[in-house]
Every structure is written in structure tokens, then in C-alpha cells.
Design a protein around this motif. Structure first.
Motif, PDB file in Angstrom:
ATOM      1  N   SER A 270       0.869  -1.278  -0.156  1.00 25.13           N
ATOM      2  CA  SER A 270       0.017  -0.057   0.220  1.00 25.13           C
ATOM      3  C   SER A 270       0.788   1.249  -0.067  1.00 25.13           C
ATOM      4  O   SER A 270       0.592   2.208  -0.560  1.00 25.13           O
ATOM      5  N   ILE A 271       1.741   1.191   0.714  1.00 29.97           N
ATOM      6  CA  ILE A 271       2.729   2.504   0.690  1.00 29.97           C
ATOM      7  C   ILE A 271       3.304   2.755  -0.560  1.00 29.97           C
ATOM      8  O   ILE A 271       3.335   3.747  -0.765  1.00 29.97           O
ATOM      9  N   TRP A 272       3.953   1.662  -1.134  1.00 27.11           N
ATOM     10  CA  TRP A 272       4.413   1.898  -2.734  1.00 27.11           C
ATOM     11  C   TRP A 272       3.404   2.274  -3.601  1.00 27.11           C
ATOM     12  O   TRP A 272       3.735   3.049  -4.598  1.00 27.11           O
ATOM     13  N   ARG A 273       2.063   1.624  -3.380  1.00 26.20           N
ATOM     14  CA  ARG A 273       0.990   2.179  -4.200  1.00 26.20           C
ATOM     15  C   ARG A 273       0.661   3.708  -4.025  1.00 26.20           C
ATOM     16  O   ARG A 273       0.584   4.522  -4.999  1.00 26.20           O
ATOM     17  N   TRP A 274       0.493   4.044  -2.653  1.00 23.38           N
ATOM     18  CA  TRP A 274       0.480   5.560  -2.372  1.00 23.38           C
ATOM     19  C   TRP A 274       1.381   6.431  -2.883  1.00 23.38           C
ATOM     20  O   TRP A 274       0.979   7.239  -3.438  1.00 23.38           O
ATOM     21  N   SER A 275       2.721   6.011  -2.795  1.00 25.27           N
ATOM     22  CA  SER A 275       3.865   6.806  -3.278  1.00 25.27           C
ATOM     23  C   SER A 275       3.786   6.948  -4.838  1.00 25.27           C
ATOM     24  O   SER A 275       4.236   8.108  -5.297  1.00 25.27           O
ATOM     25  N   LYS A 276       2.895   6.209  -5.644  1.00 27.42           N
ATOM     26  CA  LYS A 276       2.836   6.485  -7.011  1.00 27.42           C
ATOM     27  C   LYS A 276       1.510   7.093  -7.308  1.00 27.42           C
ATOM     28  O   LYS A 276       1.593   7.656  -8.429  1.00 27.42           O
ATOM     29  N   LYS A 277       0.486   6.595  -6.470  1.00 29.56           N
ATOM     30  CA  LYS A 277      -0.887   7.177  -7.071  1.00 29.56           C
ATOM     31  C   LYS A 277      -1.694   8.157  -6.329  1.00 29.56           C
ATOM     32  O   LYS A 277      -2.502   8.686  -6.694  1.00 29.56           O
ATOM     33  N   VAL A 278      -1.033   8.257  -4.889  1.00 30.41           N
ATOM     34  CA  VAL A 278      -1.680   9.136  -4.153  1.00 30.41           C
ATOM     35  C   VAL A 278      -1.207  10.921  -4.212  1.00 30.41           C
ATOM     36  O   VAL A 278      -0.053  10.768  -3.926  1.00 30.41           O
ATOM     37  N   LYS A 279      -2.032  11.519  -4.527  1.00 28.13           N
ATOM     38  CA  LYS A 279      -1.488  13.014  -4.825  1.00 28.13           C
ATOM     39  C   LYS A 279      -1.179  13.431  -3.459  1.00 28.13           C
ATOM     40  O   LYS A 279      -1.770  13.211  -2.375  1.00 28.13           O
ATOM     41  N   HIS A 280       0.037  13.989  -3.748  1.00 23.09           N
ATOM     42  CA  HIS A 280       0.632  14.610  -2.243  1.00 23.09           C
ATOM     43  C   HIS A 280       1.404  13.719  -1.252  1.00 23.09           C
ATOM     44  O   HIS A 280       1.820  14.157  -0.392  1.00 23.09           O
ATOM     45  N   PHE A 281       1.086  12.415  -1.507  1.00 27.24           N
ATOM     46  CA  PHE A 281       1.948  11.669  -0.648  1.00 27.24           C
ATOM     47  C   PHE A 281       3.492  11.685  -0.916  1.00 27.24           C
ATOM     48  O   PHE A 281       3.731  11.628  -1.991  1.00 27.24           O
ATOM     49  N   PRO A 282       4.010  12.041   0.331  1.00 25.27           N
ATOM     50  CA  PRO A 282       5.741  12.020  -0.082  1.00 25.27           C
ATOM     51  C   PRO A 282       6.400  11.119  -1.006  1.00 25.27           C
ATOM     52  O   PRO A 282       6.049   9.910  -0.713  1.00 25.27           O
ATOM     53  N   ALA A 283       7.205  11.698  -1.565  1.00 29.28           N
ATOM     54  CA  ALA A 283       7.829  10.650  -2.421  1.00 29.28           C
ATOM     55  C   ALA A 283       9.101   9.974  -1.782  1.00 29.28           C
ATOM     56  O   ALA A 283       9.709  10.783  -1.022  1.00 29.28           O
ATOM     57  N   PRO A 284       9.486   8.726  -1.919  1.00 29.84           N
ATOM     58  CA  PRO A 284      10.504   8.346  -1.233  1.00 29.84           C
ATOM     59  C   PRO A 284      11.861   8.790  -1.797  1.00 29.84           C
ATOM     60  O   PRO A 284      11.824   9.110  -2.903  1.00 29.84           O
ATOM     61  N   LEU A 285      12.807   8.721  -1.006  1.00 29.46           N
ATOM     62  CA  LEU A 285      14.240   9.132  -1.663  1.00 29.46           C
ATOM     63  C   LEU A 285      14.869   7.922  -1.804  1.00 29.46           C
ATOM     64  O   LEU A 285      15.246   6.905  -0.721  1.00 29.46           O
ATOM     65  N   LYS A 286      15.796   7.856  -2.911  1.00 27.92           N
ATOM     66  CA  LYS A 286      16.558   6.577  -3.179  1.00 27.92           C
ATOM     67  C   LYS A 286      18.078   7.159  -2.483  1.00 27.92           C
ATOM     68  O   LYS A 286      18.839   8.289  -2.921  1.00 27.92           O
ATOM     69  N   VAL A 287      18.104   6.543  -1.451  1.00 26.50           N
ATOM     70  CA  VAL A 287      19.610   6.988  -0.783  1.00 26.50           C
ATOM     71  C   VAL A 287      20.866   5.886  -0.970  1.00 26.50           C
ATOM     72  O   VAL A 287      21.812   6.117  -0.526  1.00 26.50           O
ATOM     73  N   GLY A 288      20.711   4.868  -1.734  1.00 24.98           N
ATOM     74  CA  GLY A 288      21.683   4.045  -2.339  1.00 24.98           C
ATOM     75  C   GLY A 288      20.918   2.803  -3.093  1.00 24.98           C
ATOM     76  O   GLY A 288      19.701   2.994  -3.301  1.00 24.98           O
ATOM     77  N   PRO A 289      21.772   1.954  -3.612  1.00 25.49           N
ATOM     78  CA  PRO A 289      21.298   0.848  -4.427  1.00 25.49           C
ATOM     79  C   PRO A 289      20.359  -0.096  -3.417  1.00 25.49           C
ATOM     80  O   PRO A 289      20.822  -0.218  -2.351  1.00 25.49           O
ATOM     81  N   ASN A 290      19.037  -0.212  -3.964  1.00 30.79           N
ATOM     82  CA  ASN A 290      18.307  -0.989  -3.133  1.00 30.79           C
ATOM     83  C   ASN A 290      17.918  -0.500  -1.810  1.00 30.79           C
ATOM     84  O   ASN A 290      17.664  -1.345  -0.602  1.00 30.79           O
ATOM     85  N   CYS A 291      17.929   0.973  -1.697  1.00 29.48           N
ATOM     86  CA  CYS A 291      17.779   1.636  -0.212  1.00 29.48           C
ATOM     87  C   CYS A 291      17.180   2.738  -0.567  1.00 29.48           C
ATOM     88  O   CYS A 291      17.458   3.733  -1.097  1.00 29.48           O
ATOM     89  N   THR A 292      15.823   2.709  -0.057  1.00 30.56           N
ATOM     90  CA  THR A 292      14.896   3.928  -0.328  1.00 30.56           C
ATOM     91  C   THR A 292      14.181   4.097   1.152  1.00 30.56           C
ATOM     92  O   THR A 292      14.127   3.375   1.804  1.00 30.56           O
ATOM     93  N   ARG A 293      14.089   5.212   1.372  1.00 32.65           N
ATOM     94  CA  ARG A 293      13.664   6.087   2.712  1.00 32.65           C
ATOM     95  C   ARG A 293      12.822   7.117   2.536  1.00 32.65           C
ATOM     96  O   ARG A 293      12.927   7.983   1.494  1.00 32.65           O
ATOM     97  N   TRP A 294      11.806   7.623   3.461  1.00 32.99           N
ATOM     98  CA  TRP A 294      11.078   8.546   3.411  1.00 32.99           C
ATOM     99  C   TRP A 294      11.600   9.403   4.674  1.00 32.99           C
ATOM    100  O   TRP A 294      11.870   8.927   5.806  1.00 32.99           O
ATOM    101  N   ARG A 295      11.633  10.668   4.416  1.00 30.47           N
ATOM    102  CA  ARG A 295      11.954  11.808   5.236  1.00 30.47           C
ATOM    103  C   ARG A 295      10.814  12.046   6.152  1.00 30.47           C
ATOM    104  O   ARG A 295       9.749  12.287   5.856  1.00 30.47           O
ATOM    105  N   ILE A 296      11.130  11.709   7.590  1.00 36.00           N
ATOM    106  CA  ILE A 296       9.925  11.944   8.570  1.00 36.00           C
ATOM    107  C   ILE A 296       9.275  13.411   8.415  1.00 36.00           C
ATOM    108  O   ILE A 296       8.135  13.420   8.462  1.00 36.00           O
TER     109      ILE A 296
END
Length: 77
Positions: free
Chosen positions: A27-53
Motif C-alpha cells: 500500500s505504501i508503494w502504491r500510495w507513493s505512485k498514485k496518491v496525490k501529495h503523498f511524499p515521494a521516497p528518497l533513493k539513498v543507495g542501491p536497493n535502499c529507499t527511505r521516507w523523510r520523517i
């Protein structure tokens, strides 16, 4: 001298974001792609994605502000 304070985390994993909102990783991945205004994740390295609090907190505040505008309390007169 002040006792050392434990540093607050600045970023959350997809598991932690899912736990924060009581939903699955999918659901979080789906929200990040489809829910308007849901924060985009940050790619911080290979195979490493995080959301800024701070981004998640702003999103939550924006949702609160919108809901208060759309559904004002009858007690605020």
C-alpha cells in the motif's frame, strides 16, 4: 553538563512507514505512485529507499488542515 539525548531518526523504511499508517508495504508503494501529495521516497543507495520523517509530518498536517476546512467543528462558533 546535559545528559546525552538519543538522536531522533530522520528517515523511515517502507516497513516503518507502513507501521506508522497501519498498512502494508504494498500500500505504501502504491500510495507513493498514485496518491496525490503523498511524499515521494528518497533513493539513498542501491536497493535502499527511505521516507523523510519531516515530509510525512507535513503530509499529515496538510491532511489535518484539509479535513478541518472541509468538516469544521460545530463547536467552533
Amino acid at each position: 553538563m546535559q545528559p546525552e539525548q538519543e538522536a531522533k531518526p530522520q528517515f523511515l523504511t517502507v516497513d516503518q512507514v507502513g507501521e506508522r499508517y497501519g498498512t502494508s508495504k504494498a500500500s505504501i508503494w502504491r500510495w507513493s505512485k498514485k496518491v496525490k501529495h503523498f511524499p515521494a521516497p528518497l533513493k539513498v543507495g542501491p536497493n535502499c529507499t527511505r521516507w523523510r520523517i519531516s515530509d510525512l509530518e507535513k503530509y499529515e498536517q496538510d491532511l489535518h488542515d484539509i479535513s478541518m476546512t472541509a468538516f469544521p467543528s460545530p463547536y467552533d462558533e
